[in-house]
Write a protein that holds these residues in place. Structure first.
Motif, PDB file in Angstrom:
ATOM      1  N   HIS A 107       1.732 -19.475  -8.775  1.00  0.00           N
ATOM      2  CA  HIS A 107       2.097 -20.683  -9.524  1.00  0.00           C
ATOM      3  C   HIS A 107       2.950 -20.343 -10.739  1.00  0.00           C
ATOM      4  O   HIS A 107       2.585 -19.502 -11.558  1.00  0.00           O
ATOM      5  CB  HIS A 107       0.839 -21.435  -9.968  1.00  0.00           C
ATOM      6  CG  HIS A 107       1.138 -22.538 -10.941  1.00  0.00           C
ATOM      7  ND1 HIS A 107       2.060 -23.534 -10.666  1.00  0.00           N
ATOM      8  CD2 HIS A 107       0.695 -22.788 -12.199  1.00  0.00           C
ATOM      9  CE1 HIS A 107       2.143 -24.345 -11.712  1.00  0.00           C
ATOM     10  NE2 HIS A 107       1.339 -23.918 -12.659  1.00  0.00           N
ATOM     11  N   HIS A 109       3.799 -21.452 -13.924  1.00  0.00           N
ATOM     12  CA  HIS A 109       3.332 -22.341 -14.990  1.00  0.00           C
ATOM     13  C   HIS A 109       4.439 -22.523 -16.032  1.00  0.00           C
ATOM     14  O   HIS A 109       4.867 -21.561 -16.641  1.00  0.00           O
ATOM     15  CB  HIS A 109       2.064 -21.734 -15.606  1.00  0.00           C
ATOM     16  CG  HIS A 109       1.501 -22.503 -16.749  1.00  0.00           C
ATOM     17  ND1 HIS A 109       0.146 -22.757 -16.894  1.00  0.00           N
ATOM     18  CD2 HIS A 109       2.078 -23.072 -17.831  1.00  0.00           C
ATOM     19  CE1 HIS A 109      -0.049 -23.441 -18.001  1.00  0.00           C
ATOM     20  NE2 HIS A 109       1.106 -23.635 -18.589  1.00  0.00           N
ATOM     21  N   TRP A 146       5.080 -18.584 -17.372  1.00  0.00           N
ATOM     22  CA  TRP A 146       4.299 -17.500 -16.759  1.00  0.00           C
ATOM     23  C   TRP A 146       3.938 -17.773 -15.319  1.00  0.00           C
ATOM     24  O   TRP A 146       4.013 -18.909 -14.859  1.00  0.00           O
ATOM     25  CB  TRP A 146       3.097 -17.111 -17.617  1.00  0.00           C
ATOM     26  CG  TRP A 146       2.057 -18.149 -17.973  1.00  0.00           C
ATOM     27  CD1 TRP A 146       2.274 -19.371 -18.532  1.00  0.00           C
ATOM     28  CD2 TRP A 146       0.639 -18.006 -17.838  1.00  0.00           C
ATOM     29  NE1 TRP A 146       1.064 -19.994 -18.766  1.00  0.00           N
ATOM     30  CE2 TRP A 146       0.047 -19.185 -18.350  1.00  0.00           C
ATOM     31  CE3 TRP A 146      -0.190 -16.996 -17.340  1.00  0.00           C
ATOM     32  CZ2 TRP A 146      -1.335 -19.392 -18.371  1.00  0.00           C
ATOM     33  CZ3 TRP A 146      -1.563 -17.187 -17.366  1.00  0.00           C
ATOM     34  CH2 TRP A 146      -2.124 -18.369 -17.882  1.00  0.00           C
ATOM     35  N   HIS A 148       0.948 -17.213 -12.497  1.00  0.00           N
ATOM     36  CA  HIS A 148      -0.439 -16.809 -12.282  1.00  0.00           C
ATOM     37  C   HIS A 148      -0.942 -17.326 -10.947  1.00  0.00           C
ATOM     38  O   HIS A 148      -0.374 -18.242 -10.363  1.00  0.00           O
ATOM     39  CB  HIS A 148      -1.356 -17.199 -13.452  1.00  0.00           C
ATOM     40  CG  HIS A 148      -1.546 -18.661 -13.677  1.00  0.00           C
ATOM     41  ND1 HIS A 148      -2.382 -19.443 -12.921  1.00  0.00           N
ATOM     42  CD2 HIS A 148      -1.011 -19.495 -14.610  1.00  0.00           C
ATOM     43  CE1 HIS A 148      -2.362 -20.685 -13.389  1.00  0.00           C
ATOM     44  NE2 HIS A 148      -1.522 -20.756 -14.405  1.00  0.00           N
ATOM     45  N   HIS A 150      -3.248 -19.256  -8.275  1.00  0.00           N
ATOM     46  CA  HIS A 150      -3.744 -20.643  -8.364  1.00  0.00           C
ATOM     47  C   HIS A 150      -4.383 -21.120  -7.064  1.00  0.00           C
ATOM     48  O   HIS A 150      -4.151 -22.250  -6.626  1.00  0.00           O
ATOM     49  CB  HIS A 150      -2.560 -21.553  -8.731  1.00  0.00           C
ATOM     50  CG  HIS A 150      -2.917 -22.768  -9.519  1.00  0.00           C
ATOM     51  ND1 HIS A 150      -3.836 -23.705  -9.101  1.00  0.00           N
ATOM     52  CD2 HIS A 150      -2.452 -23.228 -10.712  1.00  0.00           C
ATOM     53  CE1 HIS A 150      -3.898 -24.679 -10.010  1.00  0.00           C
ATOM     54  NE2 HIS A 150      -3.076 -24.408 -11.000  1.00  0.00           N
ATOM     55  N   HIS A 393      -2.973 -29.710 -18.999  1.00  0.00           N
ATOM     56  CA  HIS A 393      -1.738 -29.098 -18.483  1.00  0.00           C
ATOM     57  C   HIS A 393      -1.210 -29.888 -17.300  1.00  0.00           C
ATOM     58  O   HIS A 393      -1.991 -30.356 -16.474  1.00  0.00           O
ATOM     59  CB  HIS A 393      -2.033 -27.658 -18.049  1.00  0.00           C
ATOM     60  CG  HIS A 393      -0.942 -27.019 -17.232  1.00  0.00           C
ATOM     61  ND1 HIS A 393       0.351 -26.893 -17.692  1.00  0.00           N
ATOM     62  CD2 HIS A 393      -0.943 -26.454 -15.993  1.00  0.00           C
ATOM     63  CE1 HIS A 393       1.095 -26.290 -16.762  1.00  0.00           C
ATOM     64  NE2 HIS A 393       0.328 -26.012 -15.726  1.00  0.00           N
ATOM     65  N   HIS A 395       1.648 -29.589 -14.071  1.00  0.00           N
ATOM     66  CA  HIS A 395       2.626 -28.790 -13.330  1.00  0.00           C
ATOM     67  C   HIS A 395       3.931 -29.559 -13.216  1.00  0.00           C
ATOM     68  O   HIS A 395       3.950 -30.781 -13.303  1.00  0.00           O
ATOM     69  CB  HIS A 395       2.133 -28.548 -11.899  1.00  0.00           C
ATOM     70  CG  HIS A 395       0.987 -27.610 -11.790  1.00  0.00           C
ATOM     71  ND1 HIS A 395       0.735 -26.890 -10.655  1.00  0.00           N
ATOM     72  CD2 HIS A 395       0.020 -27.257 -12.656  1.00  0.00           C
ATOM     73  CE1 HIS A 395      -0.339 -26.143 -10.823  1.00  0.00           C
ATOM     74  NE2 HIS A 395      -0.799 -26.353 -12.033  1.00  0.00           N
ATOM     75  N   HIS A 444      -4.358 -30.793 -14.927  1.00  0.00           N
ATOM     76  CA  HIS A 444      -5.744 -30.334 -15.058  1.00  0.00           C
ATOM     77  C   HIS A 444      -6.038 -29.768 -16.440  1.00  0.00           C
ATOM     78  O   HIS A 444      -5.141 -29.552 -17.246  1.00  0.00           O
ATOM     79  CB  HIS A 444      -6.042 -29.270 -13.991  1.00  0.00           C
ATOM     80  CG  HIS A 444      -5.157 -28.048 -14.011  1.00  0.00           C
ATOM     81  ND1 HIS A 444      -5.422 -26.970 -14.818  1.00  0.00           N
ATOM     82  CD2 HIS A 444      -4.034 -27.742 -13.318  1.00  0.00           C
ATOM     83  CE1 HIS A 444      -4.487 -26.038 -14.605  1.00  0.00           C
ATOM     84  NE2 HIS A 444      -3.626 -26.481 -13.709  1.00  0.00           N
ATOM     85  N   HIS A 446      -6.889 -26.585 -18.583  1.00  0.00           N
ATOM     86  CA  HIS A 446      -6.541 -25.173 -18.372  1.00  0.00           C
ATOM     87  C   HIS A 446      -7.643 -24.203 -18.795  1.00  0.00           C
ATOM     88  O   HIS A 446      -7.432 -22.992 -18.844  1.00  0.00           O
ATOM     89  CB  HIS A 446      -5.200 -24.807 -19.009  1.00  0.00           C
ATOM     90  CG  HIS A 446      -4.415 -23.822 -18.192  1.00  0.00           C
ATOM     91  ND1 HIS A 446      -4.792 -22.499 -18.082  1.00  0.00           N
ATOM     92  CD2 HIS A 446      -3.316 -23.973 -17.418  1.00  0.00           C
ATOM     93  CE1 HIS A 446      -3.920 -21.877 -17.285  1.00  0.00           C
ATOM     94  NE2 HIS A 446      -3.019 -22.746 -16.865  1.00  0.00           N
ATOM     95  N   GLU A 451     -11.133 -26.213 -14.355  1.00  0.00           N
ATOM     96  CA  GLU A 451     -10.182 -26.553 -13.292  1.00  0.00           C
ATOM     97  C   GLU A 451     -10.794 -26.263 -11.914  1.00  0.00           C
ATOM     98  O   GLU A 451     -10.797 -27.131 -11.031  1.00  0.00           O
ATOM     99  CB  GLU A 451      -8.915 -25.712 -13.519  1.00  0.00           C
ATOM    100  CG  GLU A 451      -7.912 -25.726 -12.399  1.00  0.00           C
ATOM    101  CD  GLU A 451      -6.894 -24.592 -12.559  1.00  0.00           C
ATOM    102  OE1 GLU A 451      -6.589 -24.196 -13.701  1.00  0.00           O
ATOM    103  OE2 GLU A 451      -6.408 -24.102 -11.532  1.00  0.00           O
TER     104      GLU A 451
END
Ligand code: C2O
Ligand code: CU
Ligand code: CU
Length: 479
Positions: A107, A109, A146, A148, A150, A393, A395, A444, A446, A451
């Motif tokens: 993902h 972010h 970043w 990460h 998911h 957060h 997306h 969601h 963070h 989450e």
């Protein structure tokens, strides 16, 4: 003007031991070590405006503590990853390789990519031993974003194992600003995390699991427990990334050294802000410039979170730097909201719910039109006594912060593109959200355990030219 508080009400800070709060400590025998500056990820090839990368999720072993190495996961690196540097306008091709023993997802972010495929959340698994190719054009301004893992519902465990890395976007605006920008010399990413080490220095996510979010008792900053930075320039730019599963970082320097905040999550600030304290919640990024002109060779300046010393800055000789940070750094695009647009109300509730529901991969919770700005009211419904800050957060888009409980947003969240924002108990933050890509995206809390436990929902971005487009949504079973 210099701001001297964290803006948030300290009553709402995480420090309650009944809610799993852990104080930080440095395990015995750990010596100060130079901060690791993640090396820049080399492209596989580059042709004109196209660039190719391979990102390999792999297992590794990493020396955090004296004695046994810790078993970790990372991107092309034993833990965390290298730093990917992209330029606005570039067309990027990425091979996503999974060398782990279980499925993962990639993902981006803070990057505005098509969903769900490129965005890389739960609906885009890469199975062990397999690889997948994505490509996209970078259409957003300079920022630290970043990458990460998911996969639902094991994002928190995979990030805890180490799957997180910085993705720096540069652009022509940044190139002309008189600010530090030599990576590794006067510009340092600072990935803030905490962990718990068990027997033989190993992680044990299951043993530490807490649905309220896991606190670590040991800091790891770019993977280093007790880092120092050799300062060889008068000014240093720090790219802070809140990489903890749960912990919010409350940063300040010794002598209340003033920081000039120049950027937030997804852009520079329109106007820089001077402050002595900065709070960084899970998922957030804040960039500051510090000027060490009042210090001389041999001095040490410390960065703290609360009263815990995190990073030592060791001052060496440096050349005088008279550059002045300009008053205007960036011009945010501020779209007009159509008065007929709905104002969705998103609530983050007790028991890890959003709008009273737990996450479901097959349910679309909201729809919004492509390229049509909307206000969203985001409320943390926790009560004041047992509540906590929940970092909201989304997306696939950035947003502008419009107000907090009807009042002006905080000085360091004005005129900046954000994708993650702390919301205090009983607070409603109005944001202005604008999607430039179609797809299905998650929004969601963070705090990653929240989450995973269900404090997440999905929005579908609809192109009016293609109103009936269907997406293939996975469910937990077929994953
Ligand atoms: Cu860092 Cu779903 O995000
Ligand atoms: Cu995200
Ligand atoms: Cu939360």
């Amino acid at each position: 003007k210099v701001y001297t508080d964290y803006f948030y009400n300290s009553e709402d800070f995480d420090k309650n031991h009944e809610m799993g709060y852990k104080d930080l400590h440095i395990p015995e025998g750990v010596e100060a070590q130079p901060l690791i500056v993640p090396p820049v990820l080399e492209p596989d090839k580059q042709e004109n405006n196209d660039v190719w990368f391979t990102i390999d999720s792999q297992e590794g072993d990493f020396q955090f503590l004296p004695g046994k190495k810790t078993h970790t996961w990372g991107y092309n690196f034993p833990v965390l990853g290298k730093t990917m540097v992209l330029t606005r306008g570039q067309h990027v091709h990425v091979t996503l390789k999974n060398s782990l023993p279980e499925l993962t997802t990639y993902h981006w972010h803070g990057m505005e990519l098509q969903g769900p495929g490129n965005d890389g959340a739960c609906h885009s698994p890469v199975y062990p031993g397999e690889e997948k190719h994505i490509d996209f054009t970078v259409k957003q301004p300079a920022a630290l974003t970043w990458l990460h893992a998911h996969p639902c519902p094991s994002t928190a465990m995979q990030v805890w194992m180490g799957l997180a890395m910085g993705v720096v976007i540069t652009d022509a605006n940044e190139a002309k600003l008189p600010i530090p920008k030599t990576y590794g010399k006067d510009e340092f990413p600072i990935i803030l995390q905490d962990r718990i080490f068990h027997e033989d220095n190993q992680f044990d996510y299951k043993a530490d699991y807490n649905a309220m979010g896991i606190f670590g008792d040991t800091p790891i900053i770019n993977g280093v427990v007790r880092p120092y930075v050799d300062v060889t320039t008068q000014k240093v730019r720090l790219l802070f990334l809140g990489g903890s599963n749960r912990r919010e970082w409350r940063l300040h320097f010794s002598d209340d050294l003033v920081m000039t905040q120049i950027a937030g999550d997804d852009s520079f600030l329109e106007h820089p802000v001077k402050l002595t304290k900065v709070l960084i919640g899970p998922g957030e990024r804040q960039q500051v410039v510090v000027d060490f002109s009042n210090y001389k060779e041999g001095d040490v300046v410390n960065l703290y979170t609360d009263d815990f010393k995190l990073v030592e800055f060791r001052i060496h000789s440096y050349e005088k730097d008279d550059s002045v940070i300009p008053d205007t750094l960036f011009k945010p695009y501020d779209p007009v909201v159509n008065p007929n647009s709905p104002v969705p109300h998103v609530t983050m509730d007790n028991h890890n719910m959003i709008n009273g529901k737990l996450f479901s991969m097959e349910r679309i919770d909201m729809k919004q039109e492509l390229m049509n700005a909307e206000y969203w009211d985001v409320t943390n419904t926790n009560d004041k006594v047992n509540g906590m800050l929940h970092p909201f957060h989304t997306h696939g888009a950035h947003f502008l912060v419009v107000s907090r409980n009807g009042k002006e947003p905080y000085p360091n969240e004005r005129g900046v593109y954000k994708d993650t924002i702390e919301v205090a108990p009983q607070e409603t933050v109005r944001i202005k959200v604008y999607f430039q890509n179609t797809g299905v995206f998650m929004y969601h809390c963070h705090i990653i355990e929240h989450e995973d436990a269900g404090m997440m929902a999905q929005i579908q971005i609809v192109d009016p030219k293609e109103p009936d487009k269907k997406y293939h949504l996975m469910d937990m079973e077929t994953l």
